[in-house]
Design a protein around this motif. Structure first.
Motif, PDB file in Angstrom:
ATOM      1  N   VAL A 340      52.997  45.227  85.115  1.00  0.00           N
ATOM      2  CA  VAL A 340      54.154  45.689  84.459  1.00  0.00           C
ATOM      3  C   VAL A 340      53.685  46.434  83.150  1.00  0.00           C
ATOM      4  O   VAL A 340      52.752  45.857  82.207  1.00  0.00           O
ATOM      5  N   VAL A 341      54.211  47.481  82.876  1.00  0.00           N
ATOM      6  CA  VAL A 341      53.719  48.522  81.983  1.00  0.00           C
ATOM      7  C   VAL A 341      54.846  48.695  81.028  1.00  0.00           C
ATOM      8  O   VAL A 341      56.144  49.041  81.477  1.00  0.00           O
ATOM      9  N   GLU A 342      54.544  49.059  79.875  1.00  0.00           N
ATOM     10  CA  GLU A 342      55.604  50.044  79.014  1.00  0.00           C
ATOM     11  C   GLU A 342      55.002  51.044  78.350  1.00  0.00           C
ATOM     12  O   GLU A 342      53.600  51.172  78.342  1.00  0.00           O
ATOM     13  N   GLY A 343      55.726  52.028  78.383  1.00  0.00           N
ATOM     14  CA  GLY A 343      55.195  53.335  77.708  1.00  0.00           C
ATOM     15  C   GLY A 343      54.812  54.355  78.848  1.00  0.00           C
ATOM     16  O   GLY A 343      54.208  55.488  78.626  1.00  0.00           O
ATOM     17  N   GLY A 344      55.511  54.334  80.142  1.00  0.00           N
ATOM     18  CA  GLY A 344      55.404  55.274  81.122  1.00  0.00           C
ATOM     19  C   GLY A 344      54.001  54.698  82.146  1.00  0.00           C
ATOM     20  O   GLY A 344      53.268  54.005  81.786  1.00  0.00           O
ATOM     21  N   ALA A 345      54.300  54.700  83.386  1.00  0.00           N
ATOM     22  CA  ALA A 345      53.597  53.912  84.390  1.00  0.00           C
ATOM     23  C   ALA A 345      52.163  54.565  84.451  1.00  0.00           C
ATOM     24  O   ALA A 345      51.303  54.208  85.259  1.00  0.00           O
ATOM     25  N   ALA A 346      51.821  55.761  83.698  1.00  0.00           N
ATOM     26  CA  ALA A 346      50.591  56.431  83.959  1.00  0.00           C
ATOM     27  C   ALA A 346      49.649  56.151  83.045  1.00  0.00           C
ATOM     28  O   ALA A 346      48.493  56.214  83.230  1.00  0.00           O
ATOM     29  N   GLY A 347      50.282  55.639  81.983  1.00  0.00           N
ATOM     30  CA  GLY A 347      49.133  55.509  80.591  1.00  0.00           C
ATOM     31  C   GLY A 347      49.364  54.431  79.843  1.00  0.00           C
ATOM     32  O   GLY A 347      49.779  54.581  78.884  1.00  0.00           O
ATOM     33  N   ASP A 348      49.148  53.067  80.128  1.00  0.00           N
ATOM     34  CA  ASP A 348      50.183  52.382  79.444  1.00  0.00           C
ATOM     35  C   ASP A 348      49.815  51.157  79.326  1.00  0.00           C
ATOM     36  O   ASP A 348      48.838  50.739  79.801  1.00  0.00           O
ATOM     37  N   THR A 349      50.509  50.492  78.425  1.00  0.00           N
ATOM     38  CA  THR A 349      50.246  49.308  77.783  1.00  0.00           C
ATOM     39  C   THR A 349      50.678  48.067  78.949  1.00  0.00           C
ATOM     40  O   THR A 349      51.842  48.086  79.215  1.00  0.00           O
ATOM     41  N   VAL A 350      49.842  47.335  79.479  1.00  0.00           N
ATOM     42  CA  VAL A 350      50.093  46.237  80.331  1.00  0.00           C
ATOM     43  C   VAL A 350      50.777  45.292  79.615  1.00  0.00           C
ATOM     44  O   VAL A 350      50.231  44.623  78.470  1.00  0.00           O
ATOM     45  N   VAL A 351      51.886  44.615  79.917  1.00  0.00           N
ATOM     46  CA  VAL A 351      52.730  43.607  79.253  1.00  0.00           C
ATOM     47  C   VAL A 351      53.069  42.383  79.890  1.00  0.00           C
ATOM     48  O   VAL A 351      53.306  41.351  79.431  1.00  0.00           O
ATOM     49  N   ASP A 352      52.542  42.488  81.400  1.00  0.00           N
ATOM     50  CA  ASP A 352      52.957  41.390  82.114  1.00  0.00           C
ATOM     51  C   ASP A 352      52.205  41.474  83.486  1.00  0.00           C
ATOM     52  O   ASP A 352      51.900  42.741  83.904  1.00  0.00           O
ATOM     53  N   ARG A 353      52.043  40.540  84.238  1.00  0.00           N
ATOM     54  CA  ARG A 353      51.698  40.444  85.775  1.00  0.00           C
ATOM     55  C   ARG A 353      52.815  39.716  86.340  1.00  0.00           C
ATOM     56  O   ARG A 353      53.052  38.409  85.732  1.00  0.00           O
ATOM     57  N   TRP A 354      53.609  40.046  87.342  1.00  0.00           N
ATOM     58  CA  TRP A 354      54.509  39.397  88.022  1.00  0.00           C
ATOM     59  C   TRP A 354      54.206  38.968  89.506  1.00  0.00           C
ATOM     60  O   TRP A 354      53.861  39.880  90.298  1.00  0.00           O
ATOM     61  N   PRO A 355      53.935  37.945  89.773  1.00  0.00           N
ATOM     62  CA  PRO A 355      53.555  37.408  91.116  1.00  0.00           C
ATOM     63  C   PRO A 355      54.657  37.824  92.235  1.00  0.00           C
ATOM     64  O   PRO A 355      55.838  37.942  91.893  1.00  0.00           O
TER      65      PRO A 355
END
Length: 363
Positions: A340-355
């Motif tokens: 899960v990212v914020e800031g756009g899916a191409a370059g971006d900050t990973v904010v979480d991982r969802w199983p």
């Protein structure tokens, strides 16, 4: 963490696009006066399901008993198995246990299936909906036969709450508007059949992602009451090519690395084991690259995707690209987790991982 630190391929979810999709899906249902019961087979994620419920979903739609067990264990207690479940063997015991834990609805499309389900439930408090065929010709009875089947299900000891359909024939170019009208007409006719049999069709459930945004003229008394879209939570390349959405509504994509390049073509490290292998006869490829709209995935093997770029520039080896799968449900079921990212899916900050909690829960 930045996504560049992750090995490819992986599935990434843009949290902002997802949130917008959820809000818009809930609002579409509200505008039509429909209960919103999204199909969780698309995301198979407890986290996404809870977000849908927070936006006003009345419950979840599911395809299998295994999926229902996963979400019930997470405390989600209003579930509809939109499938003519054959309640035999261990599945009968599992269904009865589920019915004792959650508010459960189950699809039926035959008198034999209704008899089997009644024997399995043994009076456990579940409801059934009669499945009708609104033109997809997969499962379900003709709308005119719904009343007779509902009466048979009632005679078997089941509580019949209404009717449902899946307008899957909307998955064809140019078909969405006509299919949305087919769906409404079929539900109305089937509901009238139940009423004639002395059964109140209080639930009239339909919906698909291609038809979700289309509101045909509704019959007065037996208009739909519920919609069950699935794919629109994330979007996919099929929805783009059907003109149901644009790439700006595709919240999920696969991030892949270019491992080979030659004039006009590149090969990526994301094959069918990442993207899934679905390709409808009318699809222009096995996936789309939103940052290269002219490109097409022209061939898949297990760990490679061959992309034709036409006259456009070909990314160099080592470059990363995003691929929107043709069918997002299949791609998600191949992944252990979603990045899960914020800031756009191409370059971006990973904010979480969802199983992907219900991955492989196919029984």
């Amino acid at each position: 963490m930045h996504t560049e630190a992750l090995d490819t391929p992986f599935l990434v979810v843009d949290a902002c696009v997802l949130e917008r999709n959820l809000a818009e899906g809930a609002e579409r249902a509200r505008r039509r006066g429909l209960a919103w019961r999204p199909h969780a087979k698309t995301h198979k994620s407890i986290t996404v399901a809870r977000r849908q419920l927070a936006h006003g979903a009345t419950g979840l739609t599911l395809a299998t008993v295994g999926e229902a067990e996963v979400f019930a264990a997470a405390g989600i207690d209003d579930l509809f198995l939109a499938y003519p479940v054959w309640a035999a063997g261990g599945r009968a015991d599992r269904l009865r246990a589920l019915a004792g834990r959650v508010r459960l609805r189950i699809g039926v499309d035959s008198a034999a299936g209704a008899d089997r389900l009644a024997a399995a439930l043994r009076g456990a408090p579940a409801q059934v909906l009669v499945e009708i065929d609104s033109g997809h010709h997969r499962t379900g009875v003709a709308p005119g036969d719904a009343g007779g089947l509902a009466a048979a299900a009632r005679a078997a000891g089941l509580e019949v709450a209404g009717v449902f359909t899946f307008p899957g024939h909307a998955y064809a170019p140019g078909a969405r508007t006509a299919v949305a009208a087919d769906e409404v007409a079929a539900l109305s006719a089937a509901a009238a059949g139940l009423a004639a049999a002395g059964i109140e069709p209080r639930v009239r459930s339909g919906g698909s992602s291609p038809t979700e945004g289309i509101a045909p003229d509704l019959p007065g008394r037996w208009a739909p009451t519920e919609t069950r879209p699935g794919v629109s939570v994330f979007g996919d390349a099929q929805q783009v090519e059907l003109d149901a959405i644009g790439f700006d509504r595709c919240a999920l994509s696969a991030v892949a690395t270019v491992v080979h390049a030659r004039p006009g073509h590149a090969v990526l490290d994301a094959g069918s084991k990442t993207l899934g292998a679905d390709r409808a006869p009318w699809a222009t490829g096995y996936g789309r690259l939103p940052d290269h709209p002219e490109a097409r995935v022209i061939a898949l093997s297990e760990h490679h995707a061959t992309v034709a770029f036409g006259d456009g520039p070909v990314p160099e080896p080592g470059s990363r690209v995003r691929v929107v799968p043709n069918h997002v449900c299949s791609a998600v079921n191949l992944a252990d987790h979603l990045v899960v990212v914020e800031g756009g899916a191409a370059g971006d900050t990973v904010v979480d991982r969802w199983p992907v909690d219900a991955r492989g829960a196919n029984t």
